[in-house]
Design a protein around this motif. Structure first.
Motif, PDB file in Angstrom:
ATOM      1  N   PHE A  68      26.741   9.716  10.650  1.00  0.00           N
ATOM      2  CA  PHE A  68      25.535  10.523  10.499  1.00  0.00           C
ATOM      3  C   PHE A  68      25.809  11.805   9.715  1.00  0.00           C
ATOM      4  CE2 PHE A  68      24.936   8.425  14.783  1.00  0.00           C
ATOM      5  CZ  PHE A  68      24.223   7.358  14.247  1.00  0.00           C
ATOM      6  N   SER A  69      26.985  11.862   9.084  1.00  0.00           N
ATOM      7  CA  SER A  69      27.327  13.031   8.270  1.00  0.00           C
ATOM      8  C   SER A  69      27.011  12.799   6.797  1.00  0.00           C
ATOM      9  CB  SER A  69      28.814  13.374   8.427  1.00  0.00           C
ATOM     10  OG  SER A  69      29.621  12.280   8.009  1.00  0.00           O
ATOM     11  N   HIS A  70      26.524  11.585   6.464  1.00  0.00           N
ATOM     12  CA  HIS A  70      26.122  11.257   5.097  1.00  0.00           C
ATOM     13  C   HIS A  70      24.736  10.613   5.140  1.00  0.00           C
ATOM     14  CE1 HIS A  70      30.570  11.296   4.758  1.00  0.00           C
ATOM     15  NE2 HIS A  70      30.333  11.786   3.548  1.00  0.00           N
ATOM     16  N   PHE A  71      24.072  10.653   3.992  1.00  0.00           N
ATOM     17  CA  PHE A  71      22.819   9.929   3.838  1.00  0.00           C
ATOM     18  C   PHE A  71      23.169   8.549   3.318  1.00  0.00           C
ATOM     19  CE2 PHE A  71      18.623   9.566   1.351  1.00  0.00           C
ATOM     20  CZ  PHE A  71      17.946   9.079   2.452  1.00  0.00           C
ATOM     21  N   LEU A  72      22.789   7.501   4.035  1.00  0.00           N
ATOM     22  CA  LEU A  72      23.215   6.135   3.731  1.00  0.00           C
ATOM     23  C   LEU A  72      22.030   5.310   3.247  1.00  0.00           C
ATOM     24  CD1 LEU A  72      25.420   5.532   6.901  1.00  0.00           C
ATOM     25  CD2 LEU A  72      26.161   6.396   4.670  1.00  0.00           C
ATOM     26  N   LEU A  73      22.179   4.731   2.062  1.00  0.00           N
ATOM     27  CA  LEU A  73      21.116   3.928   1.482  1.00  0.00           C
ATOM     28  C   LEU A  73      21.576   2.497   1.258  1.00  0.00           C
ATOM     29  CD1 LEU A  73      19.776   6.256  -1.377  1.00  0.00           C
ATOM     30  CD2 LEU A  73      18.617   5.721   0.764  1.00  0.00           C
ATOM     31  N   HIS A  74      20.674   1.546   1.466  1.00  0.00           N
ATOM     32  CA  HIS A  74      20.942   0.166   1.080  1.00  0.00           C
ATOM     33  C   HIS A  74      20.740   0.070  -0.424  1.00  0.00           C
ATOM     34  CE1 HIS A  74      19.917  -4.361   1.320  1.00  0.00           C
ATOM     35  NE2 HIS A  74      21.222  -4.174   1.226  1.00  0.00           N
ATOM     36  N   ALA A  75      21.828   0.245  -1.165  1.00  0.00           N
ATOM     37  CA  ALA A  75      21.726   0.336  -2.621  1.00  0.00           C
ATOM     38  C   ALA A  75      23.068   0.050  -3.265  1.00  0.00           C
ATOM     39  CB  ALA A  75      21.254   1.737  -3.041  1.00  0.00           C
ATOM     40  N   SER A 113      13.152   6.015   1.071  1.00  0.00           N
ATOM     41  CA  SER A 113      13.208   6.209   2.521  1.00  0.00           C
ATOM     42  C   SER A 113      13.228   4.873   3.262  1.00  0.00           C
ATOM     43  CB  SER A 113      12.029   7.063   2.983  1.00  0.00           C
ATOM     44  OG  SER A 113      10.791   6.458   2.668  1.00  0.00           O
ATOM     45  N   ARG A 114      12.540   3.858   2.717  1.00  0.00           N
ATOM     46  CA  ARG A 114      12.548   2.539   3.371  1.00  0.00           C
ATOM     47  C   ARG A 114      13.916   1.872   3.276  1.00  0.00           C
ATOM     48  NH1 ARG A 114       7.460   1.690   0.833  1.00  0.00           N
ATOM     49  NH2 ARG A 114       8.425   0.293  -0.681  1.00  0.00           N
ATOM     50  N   ASN A 115      14.690   2.221   2.267  1.00  0.00           N
ATOM     51  CA  ASN A 115      16.009   1.621   2.084  1.00  0.00           C
ATOM     52  C   ASN A 115      17.135   2.451   2.701  1.00  0.00           C
ATOM     53  OD1 ASN A 115      16.045  -0.955   0.284  1.00  0.00           O
ATOM     54  ND2 ASN A 115      14.501   0.361  -0.671  1.00  0.00           N
ATOM     55  N   ALA A 116      16.790   3.494   3.440  1.00  0.00           N
ATOM     56  CA  ALA A 116      17.799   4.329   4.081  1.00  0.00           C
ATOM     57  C   ALA A 116      18.169   3.756   5.448  1.00  0.00           C
ATOM     58  CB  ALA A 116      17.284   5.754   4.226  1.00  0.00           C
ATOM     59  N   PHE A 117      19.460   3.731   5.741  1.00  0.00           N
ATOM     60  CA  PHE A 117      19.931   3.228   7.032  1.00  0.00           C
ATOM     61  C   PHE A 117      19.702   4.257   8.150  1.00  0.00           C
ATOM     62  CE2 PHE A 117      22.628   0.642   4.169  1.00  0.00           C
ATOM     63  CZ  PHE A 117      22.375  -0.612   4.677  1.00  0.00           C
ATOM     64  N   ASN A 118      19.825   5.538   7.816  1.00  0.00           N
ATOM     65  CA  ASN A 118      19.810   6.556   8.876  1.00  0.00           C
ATOM     66  C   ASN A 118      18.756   7.637   8.631  1.00  0.00           C
ATOM     67  OD1 ASN A 118      21.102   7.679   6.668  1.00  0.00           O
ATOM     68  ND2 ASN A 118      22.860   8.469   7.812  1.00  0.00           N
ATOM     69  N   LEU A 134      18.604  11.331  10.618  1.00  0.00           N
ATOM     70  CA  LEU A 134      18.797  12.610   9.919  1.00  0.00           C
ATOM     71  C   LEU A 134      17.515  13.435   9.843  1.00  0.00           C
ATOM     72  CD1 LEU A 134      21.128  11.574   6.949  1.00  0.00           C
ATOM     73  CD2 LEU A 134      21.758  12.599   9.132  1.00  0.00           C
ATOM     74  N   GLY A 135      16.368  12.767   9.940  1.00  0.00           N
ATOM     75  CA  GLY A 135      15.107  13.486  10.003  1.00  0.00           C
ATOM     76  C   GLY A 135      14.822  14.355   8.795  1.00  0.00           C
ATOM     77  N   LYS A 136      14.625  15.657   9.025  1.00  0.00           N
ATOM     78  CA  LYS A 136      14.259  16.590   7.964  1.00  0.00           C
ATOM     79  C   LYS A 136      15.301  16.618   6.856  1.00  0.00           C
ATOM     80  CE  LYS A 136      13.068  21.432   7.103  1.00  0.00           C
ATOM     81  NZ  LYS A 136      12.909  22.793   7.719  1.00  0.00           N
ATOM     82  N   THR A 137      16.568  16.483   7.222  1.00  0.00           N
ATOM     83  CA  THR A 137      17.636  16.471   6.214  1.00  0.00           C
ATOM     84  C   THR A 137      17.450  15.312   5.242  1.00  0.00           C
ATOM     85  OG1 THR A 137      19.213  17.526   7.715  1.00  0.00           O
ATOM     86  CG2 THR A 137      20.129  16.295   5.863  1.00  0.00           C
ATOM     87  N   ALA A 138      17.133  14.126   5.773  1.00  0.00           N
ATOM     88  CA  ALA A 138      16.915  12.959   4.919  1.00  0.00           C
ATOM     89  C   ALA A 138      15.674  13.130   4.059  1.00  0.00           C
ATOM     90  CB  ALA A 138      16.781  11.702   5.780  1.00  0.00           C
ATOM     91  N   PHE A 139      14.625  13.717   4.623  1.00  0.00           N
ATOM     92  CA  PHE A 139      13.397  13.973   3.868  1.00  0.00           C
ATOM     93  C   PHE A 139      13.689  14.881   2.677  1.00  0.00           C
ATOM     94  CE2 PHE A 139       9.745  16.547   2.818  1.00  0.00           C
ATOM     95  CZ  PHE A 139       8.700  15.627   2.766  1.00  0.00           C
ATOM     96  N   THR A 140      14.379  15.988   2.933  1.00  0.00           N
ATOM     97  CA  THR A 140      14.685  16.948   1.875  1.00  0.00           C
ATOM     98  C   THR A 140      15.597  16.345   0.818  1.00  0.00           C
ATOM     99  OG1 THR A 140      14.470  18.777   3.453  1.00  0.00           O
ATOM    100  CG2 THR A 140      15.653  19.230   1.398  1.00  0.00           C
ATOM    101  N   LEU A 141      16.596  15.608   1.267  1.00  0.00           N
ATOM    102  CA  LEU A 141      17.543  14.997   0.338  1.00  0.00           C
ATOM    103  C   LEU A 141      16.852  13.955  -0.534  1.00  0.00           C
ATOM    104  CD1 LEU A 141      20.484  14.942  -0.543  1.00  0.00           C
ATOM    105  CD2 LEU A 141      20.949  13.298   1.262  1.00  0.00           C
ATOM    106  N   SER A 142      16.011  13.128   0.048  1.00  0.00           N
ATOM    107  CA  SER A 142      15.269  12.124  -0.722  1.00  0.00           C
ATOM    108  C   SER A 142      14.379  12.796  -1.763  1.00  0.00           C
ATOM    109  CB  SER A 142      14.423  11.253   0.204  1.00  0.00           C
ATOM    110  OG  SER A 142      15.225  10.540   1.109  1.00  0.00           O
ATOM    111  N   ALA A 143      13.705  13.863  -1.352  1.00  0.00           N
ATOM    112  CA  ALA A 143      12.826  14.582  -2.266  1.00  0.00           C
ATOM    113  C   ALA A 143      13.621  15.193  -3.420  1.00  0.00           C
ATOM    114  CB  ALA A 143      12.065  15.667  -1.511  1.00  0.00           C
TER     115      ALA A 143
END
Length: 199
Positions: free
Chosen positions: A10-17, A152-157, A161-170
């Protein structure tokens, strides 16, 4: 292994990619199974590109750079014989038949010495691939909202990560080139990828 990483890191943003790198620039190919990510990764990995992963992007939360994984590319079914024809000298494992995913083999696209030289790199483009038999290369530019939704649909976590994942994706979709690609000819798609990392 994918489950182990996705369930506990949970220390990285993980994508199915797939993550394909050239000129120190990464192209991310987020997509569902069957979209051709692994075949594309093997083809490019044996044609001068670095394959950071054929199925999981590991993105540093602070730098937003993507990190390499040292793994072979997993080929399935018809892709195995196609890769042997395209790259006769490729190192490919014996085929495991009748698995849950059909026939499976792994191809070496990176040596340990090469992997040790790799460093995290910035993301320059998102390409959402869709293999379609007999299709000429068709490219569509996506708007940021559509890309954000697919990312966001292809993200594992994402939920963890919540807000962190939102900001990073944006942040990623705001600065990367964003495309959808329908293809059947890998050489045509490879030419487009070369153009993206030369820009």
């Amino acid at each position: 292994m994918n489950w182990c990483v996705a369930a506990h890191d949970f220390s990285h943003f993980l994508l199915h990619a797939a993550v394909l790198v050239k000129n120190n620039k990464a192209i991310l190919c987020p997509a569902s199974p069957g979209s051709g990510k692994s075949t594309l990764s093997a083809f490019l990995g044996l044609s001068g590109w670095f394959v950071y992963s054929d199925e999981m992007a590991i993105i540093d939360i602070d730098s937003q750079n993507v990190k390499p994984m040292f793994r072979p590319v997993c080929l399935k079914n018809d892709s195995i014989e196609l890769m042997k024809n395209w790259h006769p000298s490729a190192i490919i494992t014996p085929v495991c038949r009748d698995t849950q995913k059909g026939d499976v083999a792994h191809v070496k696209v990176l040596s340990w010495q090469q992997y040790q030289q790799l460093t995290p790199v910035p993301i320059t483009a998102l390409v959402f691939p869709k293999f379609k038999t007999g299709s000429e290369l068709k490219l569509y530019k996506l708007d940021q909202l559509d890309a954000f939704s697919q990312l966001s649909r292809n993200a594992f976590n994402y939920n963890v990560l919540g807000k962190t994942a939102f900001t990073l994706s944006a942040d990623i979709v705001s600065r990367a080139g964003i495309y959808q690609a329908e293809y059947s000819d890998l050489t045509q798609l490879a030419t487009f990828f070369d153009e993206l990392v030369q820009a």
